[in-house]
Design a protein around this motif. Structure first.
Motif, PDB file in Angstrom:
ATOM      1  N   THR A 260      25.848  -8.292   9.455  1.00  0.00           N
ATOM      2  CA  THR A 260      25.395  -8.617  10.793  1.00  0.00           C
ATOM      3  C   THR A 260      26.550  -8.392  11.755  1.00  0.00           C
ATOM      4  N   THR A 307      15.336 -12.337   8.316  1.00  0.00           N
ATOM      5  CA  THR A 307      13.995 -12.920   8.390  1.00  0.00           C
ATOM      6  C   THR A 307      13.129 -12.397   7.242  1.00  0.00           C
ATOM      7  N   GLY A 383      13.873 -15.210  16.540  1.00  0.00           N
ATOM      8  CA  GLY A 383      14.755 -14.106  16.900  1.00  0.00           C
ATOM      9  C   GLY A 383      15.471 -14.306  18.212  1.00  0.00           C
ATOM     10  N   GLU A 384      14.858 -15.023  19.129  1.00  0.00           N
ATOM     11  CA  GLU A 384      15.436 -15.240  20.447  1.00  0.00           C
ATOM     12  C   GLU A 384      14.639 -16.365  21.092  1.00  0.00           C
ATOM     13  N   PRO A 385      15.142 -16.900  22.184  1.00  0.00           N
ATOM     14  CA  PRO A 385      14.362 -17.934  22.854  1.00  0.00           C
ATOM     15  C   PRO A 385      13.027 -17.336  23.306  1.00  0.00           C
ATOM     16  N   ASP A 407       8.530 -22.625  16.856  1.00  0.00           N
ATOM     17  CA  ASP A 407       9.617 -21.810  17.406  1.00  0.00           C
ATOM     18  C   ASP A 407      10.838 -22.111  16.545  1.00  0.00           C
ATOM     19  N   TRP A 409      14.522 -21.744  15.128  1.00  0.00           N
ATOM     20  CA  TRP A 409      15.894 -21.281  15.390  1.00  0.00           C
ATOM     21  C   TRP A 409      16.685 -21.233  14.088  1.00  0.00           C
ATOM     22  N   GLU A 413      23.441 -16.153   9.134  1.00  0.00           N
ATOM     23  CA  GLU A 413      24.395 -17.014   8.434  1.00  0.00           C
ATOM     24  C   GLU A 413      23.760 -18.270   7.857  1.00  0.00           C
ATOM     25  N   THR A 494      27.888 -22.008  15.883  1.00  0.00           N
ATOM     26  CA  THR A 494      26.766 -21.070  15.798  1.00  0.00           C
ATOM     27  C   THR A 494      26.958 -19.847  16.688  1.00  0.00           C
ATOM     28  N   VAL A 508      17.736 -23.819  22.945  1.00  0.00           N
ATOM     29  CA  VAL A 508      18.785 -22.833  22.679  1.00  0.00           C
ATOM     30  C   VAL A 508      18.777 -21.828  23.826  1.00  0.00           C
TER      31      VAL A 508
HETATM   32  C1  WT7 Z   1      20.621 -15.389  16.750  1.00  0.00           C
HETATM   33  C2  WT7 Z   1      20.672 -15.064  15.287  1.00  0.00           C
HETATM   34  C3  WT7 Z   1      17.177 -15.747  12.395  1.00  0.00           C
HETATM   35  C4  WT7 Z   1      16.428 -14.564  12.285  1.00  0.00           C
HETATM   36  C5  WT7 Z   1      16.526 -13.521  13.315  1.00  0.00           C
HETATM   37  C6  WT7 Z   1      17.820 -13.345  14.037  1.00  0.00           C
HETATM   38  C7  WT7 Z   1      18.993 -16.078  18.275  1.00  0.00           C
HETATM   39  C8  WT7 Z   1      17.129 -16.725  16.706  1.00  0.00           C
HETATM   40  C9  WT7 Z   1      16.007 -18.140  17.924  1.00  0.00           C
HETATM   41  C10 WT7 Z   1      15.122 -19.076  18.524  1.00  0.00           C
HETATM   42  C11 WT7 Z   1      16.518 -19.067  20.408  1.00  0.00           C
HETATM   43  C12 WT7 Z   1      17.131 -17.711  18.652  1.00  0.00           C
HETATM   44  C13 WT7 Z   1      20.209 -16.964  18.401  1.00  0.00           C
HETATM   45  C14 WT7 Z   1      20.876 -16.829  17.051  1.00  0.00           C
HETATM   46  N1  WT7 Z   1      17.800 -16.823  17.875  1.00  0.00           N
HETATM   47  N2  WT7 Z   1      16.038 -17.505  16.729  1.00  0.00           N
HETATM   48  N3  WT7 Z   1      14.020 -19.522  17.906  1.00  0.00           N
HETATM   49  N4  WT7 Z   1      15.421 -19.515  19.773  1.00  0.00           N
HETATM   50  N5  WT7 Z   1      17.386 -18.171  19.893  1.00  0.00           N
HETATM   51  O1  WT7 Z   1      18.934 -13.432  13.214  1.00  0.00           O
HETATM   52  O2  WT7 Z   1      20.398 -11.541  13.947  1.00  0.00           O
HETATM   53  O3  WT7 Z   1      21.339 -13.549  12.764  1.00  0.00           O
HETATM   54  O4  WT7 Z   1      20.531 -13.684  15.139  1.00  0.00           O
HETATM   55  O5  WT7 Z   1      19.335 -15.112  17.271  1.00  0.00           O
HETATM   56  O6  WT7 Z   1      21.034 -16.477  19.402  1.00  0.00           O
HETATM   57  O7  WT7 Z   1      22.247 -17.124  17.070  1.00  0.00           O
HETATM   58  P1  WT7 Z   1      20.359 -12.996  13.716  1.00  0.00           P
END
Ligand code: WT7
Length: 643
Positions: A260, A307, A383-385, A407, A409, A413, A494, A508
């Motif tokens: 990553t 994921t 994946g994101e907010p 939702d 998060w 890691e 994080t 987040v």
């Molecule tokens: C980053 C991690 C975990 C699987 C996909 C991404 C953001 C992830 C959310 C959420 C807000 C989120 C964060 C995090 N993120 N899910 N539900 N709400 N932000 O994995 O590539 O390791 O990225 O994705 O910023 O740190 P990743």
């Protein structure tokens, strides 16, 4: 954000749920908080098969942790073999549809056969415990088959997303010193073949550790097989035996390395291990996705990302689910492909990304409305907010106001979901990942590690180790320590900012470091900048994210050129392709902006914050007194967006 709005699950949902009501959630959370060793230990005994029992639930020598110390187990055994003695023997494990419409329904028994055969193939090629296999495949069943075959033998796998370029593939093979690459001729996306084998051919001349390349035939298009190196999967598989015992592995044996992006130019090989990882992947299937045996569950991610590892392959199969896998694009042949699949297979649980949801919003309600989506009972996002408007649309148009939304998060890691509503227990607020799961202790702190007041922004940290936590960065424990544990000692950093509201709900807000999130894919600004300066015309580059309606963020590259006469229009086009070639097709810059110089601090650091402001608002506020050349800022912000 519409924080006042809160959505509780229906009485029917709660009655049927694995965790019922806030009391159910609170009891679990309290037990995990007060007696973590007992809490996780009991689950490990109940939920997983062990060849040899562990002696201690966990051992924490910050920043290194071990879970289920001394235990022997096997992920492949837990995902397959243990189901064969139950009613699940002939249950569909993987329900697959290719983009052209071809289907395969692989039962647990059949999955055993496929995995055992391919494990025998790997054995016959001399691969053994601790060796590394790089897997570069399309979304076809042979991808999880290859992963599970590796896991069966203790071979550490590293899946490289098919959208990554030959350059990115090469860097990963080299860092891992992999012995084997498992690939395919190609896969289908938007009606076209995405070729994979040519990228392997391009990468391998500089990868001396690779002995074998195993090629699965998916598309059937002609390709070159290099004698003495390339082998056809179907030829090796033909003579392979149909049984293969799973090797008892230490609970801490590495299961996989997944790369990553971090804050430097070099991707991080995140190491996940066996017992703890599988336990948390399994538990979150039951808690967050409220999995029941009769469910058809679909996570739309690509297995090339974490994921897909945790929520298409390991979590669902360990929990004995039917997991749906789809090869292609959501808009092929038409924008209703997802809704067609849900109607056709009567999908009950759908897990997708805010980016996908926003593009569905744009395509219009006529596409989902043309289909019977009444089988759905639970929706997820990752994946994101997720912005409240997209949340509301998902809730109304897809969930028909009937399905809770989780939702979730988490990060590459963390290995598993960390903060999410448990759907039959925790009321949702659109835009919030809500409360931590049992055993997870998040905190929002200031730069000194002090918890901030409710509703104040701060750094999101995790205060205790959890079973599916990364164990290290591949062959770089120092970077692991520096990156995650040094900033706020004793806490896992994080890299996200967050705030907690008066109800304790977590919001987040996004990354605080130089990491961008485009369509839920993590990209490092430094990695992109090093790719740009490898181009012969580029002197310096600075990359920042700009808010984007569909993909969350879009990539804007500021570039200064070397001496010479350049056709900038042509060059902008070339540079976009160049980045795609260096990193991957999913990493195309939205804009290339040329400039005579870049804004820098006195010590020579590029001021990305300033550039971010320029692309976001086209004006600059804040402190610019440390700037070397103010005129540069003025000139850059004067440029318009559509060049
Ligand atoms: C980053 C991690 C975990 C699987 C996909 C991404 C953001 C992830 C959310 C959420 C807000 C989120 C964060 C995090 N993120 N899910 N539900 N709400 N932000 O994995 O590539 O390791 O990225 O994705 O910023 O740190 P990743």
């Amino acid at each position: 954000m519409a924080e006042d709005r809160s959505y509780s699950p229906s009485r029917e949902f709660v009655e049927h749920a694995n965790v019922k009501g806030m009391e159910g959630y609170r009891a679990l959370y309290k037990r995990a908080l007060e007696q973590p060793a007992e809490f996780w230990g009991e689950l490990a005994d109940k939920e997983l098969f062990w060849f040899e029992k562990w002696s201690k639930a966990f051992e924490w020598n910050p920043p290194f942790v071990k879970w289920f110390v001394g235990g022997k187990t096997n992920v492949s055994y837990n995902c397959i073999d243990r189901h064969l003695a139950t009613h699940r023997k002939n249950k569909v494990a993987i329900l697959w549809e290719g983009e052209p419409g071809d289907q395969r329904m692989i039962t647990y028994q059949e999955l055993y056969r496929l995995v055992a055969r391919f494990a025998n193939v790997l054995k016959s090629r001399g691969l053994k415990i601790g060796d590394r296999a790089v897997i570069y495949m399309p979304m076809i069943p042979e991808l999880p088959v290859a992963m599970l075959a590796c896991a069966r033998l203790g071979i550490i796998h590293s899946v490289v997303f098919g959208g990554f370029s030959a350059e990115a593939l090469k860097a990963r093979i080299q860092d891992l010193e992999a012995q084997v690459v498992i690939t395919a001729d190609g896969g289908w996306r938007r009606g076209k073949e995405v070729k994979l084998k040519p990228a392997v051919d391009e990468a391998l001349p500089e990868c001396p550790t690779v002995r074998d390349v195993i090629v699965y035939r998916r598309t059937g298009s002609p390709l070159e097989m290099k004698a003495g190196r390339d082998l056809w999967w179907h030829e090796l598989d033909e003579t392979a035996a149909e049984t293969c015992d799973a090797v008892p592995l230490d609970s801490e044996a590495p299961l996989y390395v997944l790369y990553t992006s971090g804050t430097t130019g070099k991707p991080k090989g995140i190491v996940h291990t066996t017992g703890g990882y599988l336990l948390q992947a399994t538990m979150t299937m039951k808690w967050v996705f409220d999995l029941h045996d009769e469910d058809t569950y679909w996570c739309t991610a690509d297995i090339g990302w974490v994921t897909g590892h945790s929520y298409i392959v390991y979590g669902p199969l360990s929990a004995g689910a039917t997991t749906v896998m789809y090869e292609g694009a959501p808009d092929c042949p038409q924008p209703d492909r997802f809704w067609r699949l849900i109607e056709k297979y009567r999908v009950n649980i759908l897990y997708t990304s805010p980016t996908a949801i926003r593009s569905f919003v744009r395509q219009g309600d006529q596409w989902p409305n043309a289909h019977d989506l009444s089988s759905l009972r639970l929706l997820g996002s990752v994946g994101e907010p997720i912005n409240p408007a997209a949340w509301e649309w998902y809730h109304k148009t897809i969930g028909k106001e009937r399905c809770p939304i989780v939702d979730t998060w988490w990060q590459t890691e963390t290995g598993a979901i960390m903060i999410s509503p448990i759907p039959g227990a925790v009321p949702a607020k659109p835009g919030s990942a809500t409360l931590p799961l049992p055993g997870i202790l998040p905190e929002v702190v200031d730069l000194n590690g002090k918890p901030v007041e409710p509703n104040c922004e701060g750094l999101l940290v995790i205060q205790r180790p959890w079973p599916s936590m990364l164990r290290t960065i591949w062959r770089d424990p120092q970077r692991y320590e520096d990156q995650y544990w040094r900033r706020i000692p004793g806490n896992y950093l994080t890299g996200d900012a967050a705030r907690r509201d008066a109800d304790g709900y977590l919001w987040v807000l996004g990354r605080v470091d130089d990491v961008m999130n485009i369509s839920g894919h993590r990209l490092s600004t430094m990695e992109l900048e090093s790719a740009l300066v490898r181009h012969p015309a580029v002197a310096e580059a600075a990359v920042v994210g700009k808010p984007h309606e569909i993909t969350g963020q879009a990539m804007v590259c500021f570039v200064t050129l070397k001496e010479g006469k350049w056709d900038t229009e042509q060059l902008a086009q070339d540079l976009r392709l160049w980045v795609a070639h260096e990193i991957g097709s999913f990493a195309k810059p939205e804009q290339i902006r040329f400039s005579e110089a870049l804004p820098k601090t006195r010590s020579g650091k590029i001021m990305r914050r300033l550039l971010r402001e320029i692309v976001t608002s086209n004006t600059v506020v804040g402190d610019v007194t440390t700037l070397e050349d103010l005129s540069v800022v003025t000139r850059l912000s004067a440029q318009t967006d559509d060049e």
